[in-house]
Design a protein around this motif. Structure first.
Motif, PDB file in Angstrom:
ATOM      1  N   GLY A 270       0.808  -1.223   0.000  1.00 53.59           N
ATOM      2  CA  GLY A 270       0.000   0.000   0.000  1.00 53.59           C
ATOM      3  C   GLY A 270       0.837   1.267   0.000  1.00 53.59           C
ATOM      4  N   LEU A 271       2.163   1.114  -0.061  1.00 59.29           N
ATOM      5  CA  LEU A 271       3.050   2.287  -0.140  1.00 59.29           C
ATOM      6  C   LEU A 271       3.319   2.544  -1.614  1.00 59.29           C
ATOM      7  CD1 LEU A 271       4.925   4.237   1.555  1.00 59.29           C
ATOM      8  CD2 LEU A 271       6.759   2.595   1.100  1.00 59.29           C
ATOM      9  N   PHE A 272       2.833   3.682  -2.109  1.00 50.86           N
ATOM     10  CA  PHE A 272       2.962   3.998  -3.537  1.00 50.86           C
ATOM     11  C   PHE A 272       3.828   5.237  -3.703  1.00 50.86           C
ATOM     12  CE2 PHE A 272      -1.527   2.066  -4.126  1.00 50.86           C
ATOM     13  CZ  PHE A 272      -0.980   0.787  -4.101  1.00 50.86           C
ATOM     14  N   LEU A 273       4.952   5.070  -4.365  1.00 47.40           N
ATOM     15  CA  LEU A 273       5.911   6.175  -4.442  1.00 47.40           C
ATOM     16  C   LEU A 273       6.100   6.691  -5.861  1.00 47.40           C
ATOM     17  CD1 LEU A 273       8.441   4.680  -1.856  1.00 47.40           C
ATOM     18  CD2 LEU A 273       6.839   6.571  -1.487  1.00 47.40           C
ATOM     19  N   HIS A 274       5.164   6.384  -6.751  1.00 45.85           N
ATOM     20  CA  HIS A 274       5.297   6.871  -8.131  1.00 45.85           C
ATOM     21  C   HIS A 274       5.010   8.371  -8.192  1.00 45.85           C
ATOM     22  CE1 HIS A 274       1.204   5.413  -7.561  1.00 45.85           C
ATOM     23  NE2 HIS A 274       0.794   6.224  -8.506  1.00 45.85           N
ATOM     24  N   TRP A 275       5.570   8.984  -9.206  1.00 45.88           N
ATOM     25  CA  TRP A 275       5.553  10.438  -9.403  1.00 45.88           C
ATOM     26  C   TRP A 275       4.145  11.025  -9.331  1.00 45.88           C
ATOM     27  CZ3 TRP A 275       8.543  14.482  -9.250  1.00 45.88           C
ATOM     28  CH2 TRP A 275       8.299  15.607 -10.030  1.00 45.88           C
ATOM     29  N   GLN A 276       3.152  10.306  -9.877  1.00 44.31           N
ATOM     30  CA  GLN A 276       1.801  10.867  -9.967  1.00 44.31           C
ATOM     31  C   GLN A 276       1.004  10.715  -8.664  1.00 44.31           C
ATOM     32  OE1 GLN A 276       3.081   8.559 -11.986  1.00 44.31           O
ATOM     33  NE2 GLN A 276       2.940   9.206 -14.123  1.00 44.31           N
ATOM     34  N   GLU A 277       1.508   9.980  -7.698  1.00 43.74           N
ATOM     35  CA  GLU A 277       0.730   9.714  -6.483  1.00 43.74           C
ATOM     36  C   GLU A 277       0.510  11.022  -5.705  1.00 43.74           C
ATOM     37  OE1 GLU A 277      -0.690   6.576  -5.220  1.00 43.74           O
ATOM     38  OE2 GLU A 277      -1.692   8.306  -4.339  1.00 43.74           O
ATOM     39  N   THR A 278      -0.742  11.262  -5.306  1.00 42.06           N
ATOM     40  CA  THR A 278      -1.028  12.491  -4.553  1.00 42.06           C
ATOM     41  C   THR A 278      -1.587  12.195  -3.165  1.00 42.06           C
ATOM     42  OG1 THR A 278      -3.195  12.550  -5.599  1.00 42.06           O
ATOM     43  CG2 THR A 278      -1.492  13.943  -6.591  1.00 42.06           C
ATOM     44  N   ASP A 279      -1.971  10.950  -2.912  1.00 43.32           N
ATOM     45  CA  ASP A 279      -2.577  10.601  -1.629  1.00 43.32           C
ATOM     46  C   ASP A 279      -1.487  10.464  -0.553  1.00 43.32           C
ATOM     47  OD1 ASP A 279      -5.140   9.287  -0.262  1.00 43.32           O
ATOM     48  OD2 ASP A 279      -3.369   8.143   0.319  1.00 43.32           O
ATOM     49  N   THR A 281      -1.409   9.292   2.476  1.00 42.38           N
ATOM     50  CA  THR A 281      -1.273   7.999   3.160  1.00 42.38           C
ATOM     51  C   THR A 281      -0.544   6.995   2.272  1.00 42.38           C
ATOM     52  OG1 THR A 281      -3.371   8.477   4.227  1.00 42.38           O
ATOM     53  CG2 THR A 281      -2.514   6.254   4.504  1.00 42.38           C
ATOM     54  N   HIS A 282      -0.925   6.940   0.995  1.00 41.47           N
ATOM     55  CA  HIS A 282      -0.214   6.033   0.093  1.00 41.47           C
ATOM     56  C   HIS A 282       1.269   6.377   0.026  1.00 41.47           C
ATOM     57  CE1 HIS A 282      -3.243   3.388  -1.193  1.00 41.47           C
ATOM     58  NE2 HIS A 282      -3.962   4.251  -1.881  1.00 41.47           N
ATOM     59  N   LEU A 283       1.580   7.665   0.148  1.00 43.97           N
ATOM     60  CA  LEU A 283       2.984   8.075   0.122  1.00 43.97           C
ATOM     61  C   LEU A 283       3.716   7.718   1.425  1.00 43.97           C
ATOM     62  CD1 LEU A 283       2.621  11.543  -1.641  1.00 43.97           C
ATOM     63  CD2 LEU A 283       3.942   9.606  -2.496  1.00 43.97           C
ATOM     64  N   GLY A 284       2.950   7.262   2.418  1.00 47.20           N
ATOM     65  CA  GLY A 284       3.587   6.809   3.656  1.00 47.20           C
ATOM     66  C   GLY A 284       3.355   7.721   4.844  1.00 47.20           C
ATOM     67  N   VAL A 285       2.703   8.890   4.609  1.00 45.43           N
ATOM     68  CA  VAL A 285       2.542   9.871   5.687  1.00 45.43           C
ATOM     69  C   VAL A 285       1.590   9.323   6.763  1.00 45.43           C
ATOM     70  CG1 VAL A 285       1.731  12.195   6.283  1.00 45.43           C
ATOM     71  CG2 VAL A 285       3.022  11.811   4.159  1.00 45.43           C
ATOM     72  N   MET A 286       2.111   9.137   7.970  1.00 48.13           N
ATOM     73  CA  MET A 286       1.385   8.578   9.120  1.00 48.13           C
ATOM     74  C   MET A 286       0.724   7.240   8.753  1.00 48.13           C
ATOM     75  SD  MET A 286       2.335  10.738  11.256  1.00 48.13           S
ATOM     76  CE  MET A 286       1.489  10.509  12.802  1.00 48.13           C
ATOM     77  N   LYS A 287       1.393   6.509   7.857  1.00 54.21           N
ATOM     78  CA  LYS A 287       0.890   5.194   7.436  1.00 54.21           C
ATOM     79  C   LYS A 287       1.563   4.104   8.272  1.00 54.21           C
ATOM     80  CE  LYS A 287       0.946   1.942   3.538  1.00 54.21           C
ATOM     81  NZ  LYS A 287       1.494   0.832   4.342  1.00 54.21           N
ATOM     82  N   ALA A 288       0.749   3.273   8.929  1.00 54.49           N
ATOM     83  CA  ALA A 288       1.297   2.137   9.671  1.00 54.49           C
ATOM     84  C   ALA A 288       1.733   1.069   8.661  1.00 54.49           C
ATOM     85  CB  ALA A 288       0.249   1.580  10.621  1.00 54.49           C
ATOM     86  N   PRO A 289       2.849   0.407   8.897  1.00 54.11           N
ATOM     87  CA  PRO A 289       3.329  -0.605   7.942  1.00 54.11           C
ATOM     88  C   PRO A 289       2.435  -1.846   7.946  1.00 54.11           C
ATOM     89  CG  PRO A 289       4.693  -0.616   9.916  1.00 54.11           C
ATOM     90  CD  PRO A 289       3.737   0.532  10.065  1.00 54.11           C
ATOM     91  N   VAL A 290       2.404  -2.567   6.816  1.00 52.30           N
ATOM     92  CA  VAL A 290       1.597  -3.794   6.777  1.00 52.30           C
ATOM     93  C   VAL A 290       2.218  -4.890   7.633  1.00 52.30           C
ATOM     94  CG1 VAL A 290       0.452  -3.393   4.569  1.00 52.30           C
ATOM     95  CG2 VAL A 290       2.681  -4.497   4.589  1.00 52.30           C
ATOM     96  N   ALA A 291       3.540  -4.858   7.795  1.00 48.39           N
ATOM     97  CA  ALA A 291       4.189  -5.865   8.639  1.00 48.39           C
ATOM     98  C   ALA A 291       5.024  -5.161   9.699  1.00 48.39           C
ATOM     99  CB  ALA A 291       5.072  -6.756   7.788  1.00 48.39           C
ATOM    100  N   ALA A 292       4.840  -5.595  10.959  1.00 47.59           N
ATOM    101  CA  ALA A 292       5.686  -5.048  12.021  1.00 47.59           C
ATOM    102  C   ALA A 292       7.045  -5.739  11.937  1.00 47.59           C
ATOM    103  CB  ALA A 292       5.024  -5.291  13.372  1.00 47.59           C
ATOM    104  N   GLY A 293       7.884  -5.566  12.950  1.00 45.88           N
ATOM    105  CA  GLY A 293       9.143  -6.319  12.949  1.00 45.88           C
ATOM    106  C   GLY A 293      10.335  -5.464  12.639  1.00 45.88           C
ATOM    107  N   ARG A 294      11.429  -6.161  12.327  1.00 41.23           N
ATOM    108  CA  ARG A 294      12.725  -5.515  12.193  1.00 41.23           C
ATOM    109  C   ARG A 294      12.722  -4.349  11.202  1.00 41.23           C
ATOM    110  NH1 ARG A 294      17.563  -8.201  10.331  1.00 41.23           N
ATOM    111  NH2 ARG A 294      16.132  -9.463   9.114  1.00 41.23           N
ATOM    112  N   GLY A 295      11.952  -4.518  10.095  1.00 39.72           N
ATOM    113  CA  GLY A 295      11.942  -3.501   9.053  1.00 39.72           C
ATOM    114  C   GLY A 295      11.508  -2.125   9.550  1.00 39.72           C
ATOM    115  N   THR A 296      10.796  -2.082  10.655  1.00 34.79           N
ATOM    116  CA  THR A 296      10.270  -0.790  11.107  1.00 34.79           C
ATOM    117  C   THR A 296      11.288  -0.018  11.944  1.00 34.79           C
ATOM    118  OG1 THR A 296       9.422  -1.646  13.190  1.00 34.79           O
ATOM    119  CG2 THR A 296       7.949  -1.775  11.288  1.00 34.79           C
TER     120      THR A 296
END
Ligand code: HEC
Ligand code: HEC
Length: 352
Positions: A270-279, A281-296
């Motif tokens: 659900g993290l969308f980083l393409h040039w045209q993205e305007t949303d 949350t999709h860009l990651g702003v205050m977006k909780a990750p789909v998987a917890a764990g080391r990556g966070t």
């Protein structure tokens, strides 16, 4: 055979011979050749990477970071064919097109005269049934590059822009790994040559010119609108070329969006980083990750406006741990300058 049939036979044979090129044309699969030089993409010594007359160099406004390797890019369209303008997607090149990308390290990034070490040349061939990926690895003598399906790694040393000695075990992907990035809806696809990336100047042997105007002039690009109407991404590292936000988004677009977009292999994040993205949350702003764990890294959100140190995105950019780092493929080093840009962008976003 009656004479009239015989004459007809001769006429048909002569006609077929004359037009044989039309039948063995661009939709025939191009058999992979053993060595890069066999294709004839380059004039003279292949190590000089001087394109043949039907091969055109191109560059991107903001390229992918690949462990500080420098790159040369070329496109070869089938004879007499062109590609139609489209504003958003990668150009839809005709069957028979070849895209060529060579990776190298300058011996000394401050002085091109000192020479370079060519590492690999990657090809994407557009065949009737889709795009095909091929990998050619340069020999130590730098005389030619040879087909290698299994990939390889090589020690490389160079002096960077700051005059520092740098060393790296440089890895070259196997053919299965290409699709880890070159993948849209499970189809192998090119990534770079969209008009927003090509809309900028390139110095050719004769002159410096906007790439799209040159392609149009050569009859390779049709239906190009006036340049002011054509999308453009800025160069990520040129403060005069765009705002901080535009440059950070350009960097994220080319480094991340082939996976992080609705048709990319990381779409389920659900993290969308393409040039045209305007949303946001999709860009990651205050977006909780789909998987917890080391990556966070123990952080809660992809991007915390105003606070890069609390942003998962930055944590993953700064990591070299294979289970944490982003992009997850194609690098061993951290792109310090790219991370700095993303940090500054996040630091400047209004706190929520
Ligand atoms: C880590 C992700 C990644 C992997 C793995 C990868 N590529 Fe790419 N490739 C990219 C990106 C991103 C671009 C466009 C940006 C650029 O050229 O700097 C690109 C560009 C290219 C291009 C120029 C045309 C285009 O699509 O923009 C060719 C040719 C190419 N890759 C071939 C290959 C081949 C062959 C392999 C496998 C041996 C491969 N790539 C593996 C990310 C990747
Ligand atoms: C080769 C494909 C690929 C590339 C390129 C890539 N990612 Fe990812 N990314 C993934 C996958 C798969 C996941 C989901 C699994 C995970 O979290 O590790 C993911 C997850 C993430 C997450 C967690 C997202 C969430 O909300 O759950 C962040 C943050 C992230 N990536 C940032 C980036 C950034 C920034 C870039 C570019 C610098 C990037 N990624 C490039 C494949 C990729």
């Amino acid at each position: 055979m009656r004479p009239i049939n015989y004459l007809l036979f001769l006429a048909v044979t002569a006609w077929l011979f004359a037009f044989k090129d039309a039948f063995v044309s661009s939709d025939m699969p191009l058999a992979p050749k053993e060595s890069l030089s066999d294709y004839g993409f380059f004039a003279g010594d292949p190590a000089d990477q001087i394109p043949a007359a039907d091969v055109l160099p191109y560059t991107l406004n903001t390229p992918l970071f690949s462990d500080y390797a420098a790159k040369l890019r070329f496109v070869k369209l089938p004879p007499g064919q062109s590609v139609a303008y489209q504003p958003d997607e990668v150009l839809d090149f005709p069957v028979g097109t070849v895209l060529i990308k060579t990776f190298y390290y300058p011996k000394d990034a401050r002085d091109a005269e000192k020479g370079r070490r060519l590492m690999e040349t990657r090809l994407l061939l557009h065949e009737a049934k889709g795009w095909k990926a091929l990998e050619y690895i340069w020999n130590d003598e730098q005389t030619d590059a040879y087909l290698e399906v299994a990939g390889d790694s090589k020690e490389v040393v160079w002096v960077n822009e700051l005059g520092q000695e740098s060393a790296l075990t440089y890895s070259m992907p196997n053919l299965n790994q290409c699709k880890g990035c070159h993948n849209q809806n499970e189809q192998l696809r090119p990534i770079g040559p969209s008009v927003r990336q090509l809309n900028g100047p390139l110095t050719y042997t004769d002159t410096t010119e906007n790439q799209l105007l040159r392609w149009q002039r050569l009859g390779l690009l049709t239906a190009l609108p006036a340049l002011e109407k054509v999308p453009k991404v800025p160069q990520w590292d040129n403060a005069e070329a765009g705002t901080l936000a535009e440059r950070a988004r350009a960097w994220l677009d080319i480094n991340c969006a082939h996976c992080h977009s609705p048709a990319g292999p990381a779409r389920s994040s659900g993290l969308f980083l393409h040039w045209q993205e305007t949303d946001a949350t999709h860009l990651g702003v205050m977006k909780a990750p789909v998987a917890a764990g080391r990556g966070t890294g123990g952080h809660q959100y992809g991007i915390v406006p105003g606070d890069p140190n609390q942003s998962i995105l930055v944590h993953r950019l700064e990591s070299t741990d294979p289970g944490v780092m982003m992009p997850e493929l194609g690098r061993r080093l951290v792109h310090k300058e790219g991370v700095q840009l993303v940090r500054e962008w996040i630091a400047g976003l209004p706190r929520q």
